[in-house]
Design a protein around this motif. Structure first.
Motif, short mmCIF file in Angstrom:
data_model
loop_
_atom_site.label_atom_id
_atom_site.label_comp_id
_atom_site.label_asym_id
_atom_site.label_seq_id
_atom_site.Cartn_x
_atom_site.Cartn_y
_atom_site.Cartn_z
N SER A 1 0.96 -1.22 -0.06
CA SER A 1 0.11 0.04 0.05
C SER A 1 0.79 1.28 0.16
O SER A 1 0.43 2.27 -0.76
CB SER A 1 -1.06 -0.02 1.20
OG SER A 1 0.04 0.21 2.39
N LEU B 1 -1.49 3.43 -2.23
CA LEU B 1 -2.73 3.07 -2.14
C LEU B 1 -3.35 3.36 -0.83
O LEU B 1 -2.63 2.90 0.14
CB LEU B 1 -3.07 1.60 -2.57
CG LEU B 1 -2.70 1.40 -4.21
CD1 LEU B 1 -2.85 -0.02 -4.53
CD2 LEU B 1 -3.51 2.25 -5.07
N GLU B 2 -4.63 3.63 -0.65
CA GLU B 2 -5.13 3.71 0.72
C GLU B 2 -5.57 2.20 1.12
O GLU B 2 -6.14 1.23 0.55
CB GLU B 2 -6.44 4.35 0.35
CG GLU B 2 -7.15 4.67 1.85
CD GLU B 2 -8.53 5.29 1.99
OE1 GLU B 2 -9.31 5.34 2.85
OE2 GLU B 2 -9.02 5.69 0.55
N TYR C 1 -6.84 -1.07 -0.11
CA TYR C 1 -6.12 -2.10 -0.92
C TYR C 1 -6.22 -3.55 -0.02
O TYR C 1 -6.10 -4.63 -0.45
CB TYR C 1 -4.79 -1.52 -0.81
CG TYR C 1 -3.75 -2.77 -1.22
CD1 TYR C 1 -3.70 -3.04 -2.57
CD2 TYR C 1 -2.84 -3.02 -0.40
CE1 TYR C 1 -2.65 -3.91 -3.03
CE2 TYR C 1 -1.69 -3.86 -0.92
CZ TYR C 1 -1.90 -4.31 -2.46
OH TYR C 1 -0.90 -5.27 -2.77
N TRP D 1 -1.12 -6.66 -7.06
CA TRP D 1 -1.48 -5.58 -7.78
C TRP D 1 -2.60 -5.48 -8.31
O TRP D 1 -3.41 -6.39 -8.76
CB TRP D 1 -0.36 -5.02 -8.65
CG TRP D 1 -0.07 -6.06 -9.68
CD1 TRP D 1 0.92 -7.33 -9.42
CD2 TRP D 1 -0.52 -5.96 -10.98
NE1 TRP D 1 0.89 -7.89 -10.76
CE2 TRP D 1 0.26 -7.39 -11.61
CE3 TRP D 1 -1.42 -5.42 -11.88
CZ2 TRP D 1 -0.31 -7.81 -13.07
CZ3 TRP D 1 -1.65 -5.67 -13.13
CH2 TRP D 1 -0.99 -6.98 -13.55
N LYS D 2 -3.26 -4.08 -8.73
CA LYS D 2 -4.61 -3.89 -9.33
C LYS D 2 -4.53 -4.02 -10.98
O LYS D 2 -3.37 -3.35 -11.53
CB LYS D 2 -5.46 -2.86 -8.55
CG LYS D 2 -5.63 -3.14 -7.20
CD LYS D 2 -6.46 -2.11 -6.73
CE LYS D 2 -6.89 -2.31 -5.26
NZ LYS D 2 -8.25 -0.99 -4.86
N GLN E 1 -3.82 -0.64 -12.64
CA GLN E 1 -2.47 -0.14 -12.55
C GLN E 1 -1.60 0.10 -13.90
O GLN E 1 -0.83 0.37 -14.02
CB GLN E 1 -1.52 -0.55 -11.41
CG GLN E 1 -2.19 -0.28 -9.99
CD GLN E 1 -1.26 -0.81 -8.91
OE1 GLN E 1 -1.54 -2.14 -8.77
NE2 GLN E 1 -0.09 -0.40 -8.41
#
Length: 284
Positions: free
Chosen positions: A81, A86-87, A91, A217-218, A221
């Protein structure tokens, strides 16, 4: 002999013909799968015995796996994070769900390689459908998944993430997973019984797949290159379960990709099983 063991000993006829037609091979393969699924109680008993033996003498049993999963998710969540900026509240629930689901997938693939080599003593001494051992692998990993769901529940409760009715759309995805798991155990189990050095290769491939699949990871991204993700079968299979739970829209391409990959896997697995079913006993 007890009545409960009699059906197992009469499961298949012993056919030693050298030149068997494809129709006969398909018939025997269908008979193996149908009778194997009918012995689901035996498969579940074997799977439960595996779990008890694995954690024999342990104080917490399978919950040691839950604790280690929780510690890893907590450590990775705080670290990544910060790295990804990222928050944490958004996350960590994503990471917890992704990590637990990926753990199930990776373990199924790894243990599928041992589907027939692990119970080689049973295969050599008792004639029973090979599908029983596939259901055994699926069941014991499903139990481990249920234990790890506790991690997801705790993380969701801490960050007040409440899945809606859309979460039930994950059920078709889980059905895909069950079918694919059985197909994987049949093809990888037979192939690794013939070539014992395949399993390390499979484990290496899964390590690479972990990093190229949106787990830690998202997908967003990737930016403009996000369109390449549906070509990753692991992403498609992961997203059809993860997306509904996180209330994330799933594109039509993901569903088509998941269905296509599953169909291809089942066809290839079936053709291989039809060819290799009569040879597995000699390979182990």
């Amino acid at each position: 002999m007890s009545a409960t063991l009699t059906p197992v000993s009469q499961i298949t006829s012993l056919d030693l013909r050298g030149q068997m037609s494809m129709a006969a091979r398909h018939r025997l393969a269908v008979e193996d799968v149908s009778r194997g699924l009918s012995l689901w109680r035996l498969a579940l008993t074997l799977g439960w015995l595996d779990i008890r033996l694995r954690y024999r003498g342990s104080l917490l049993g399978p919950f040691w796996l839950t604790i280690s999963t929780a510690v890893m998710i907590g450590a990775l969540g705080f670290l990544y994070s910060k790295l990804f900026k990222l928050e944490l509240a958004g996350y960590l629930p994503y990471l917890a769900l992704s990590q637990v689901l990926w753990g199930f997938i990776a373990t199924i693939v790894s243990e599928a390689c041992q589907t027939f080599t692990e119970p080689e003593g049973i295969i050599r001494s008792v004639r029973m459908p090979f599908t029983v051992f596939s259901v055994r692998i699926l069941f014991r990993n499903a139990v481990a998944l249920l234990h790890n769901i506790a991690v997801i529940v705790v993380v969701f409760a801490i960050f007040r993430v409440a899945p809606g009715w859309e979460a039930f759309l994950a059920l078709p995805g889980l059905l895909f997973w069950a079918v694919d798991a059985l197909a994987l155990t049949l093809i990888l189990g037979g192939f690794c019984a013939r070539f014992r050095d395949i399993q390390p290769i499979v484990n290496s491939v899964m390590q690479i797949a972990f990093f190229i699949t949106p787990v830690i990871w998202k997908a967003d991204q990737l930016g403009e290159t996000v369109w390449i993700l549906p070509f990753n079968p692991f992403y498609d299979m992961l997203e059809i379960v993860r997306g509904p739970i996180l209330d994330t829209p799933i594109s039509q391409g993901v569903w088509i990709g998941a269905a296509g990959y599953s169909a291809a896997l089942c066809v290839i697995s079936w053709l291989f099983f039809v060819y290799a079913r009569g040879r597995i006993t000699f390979w182990v």
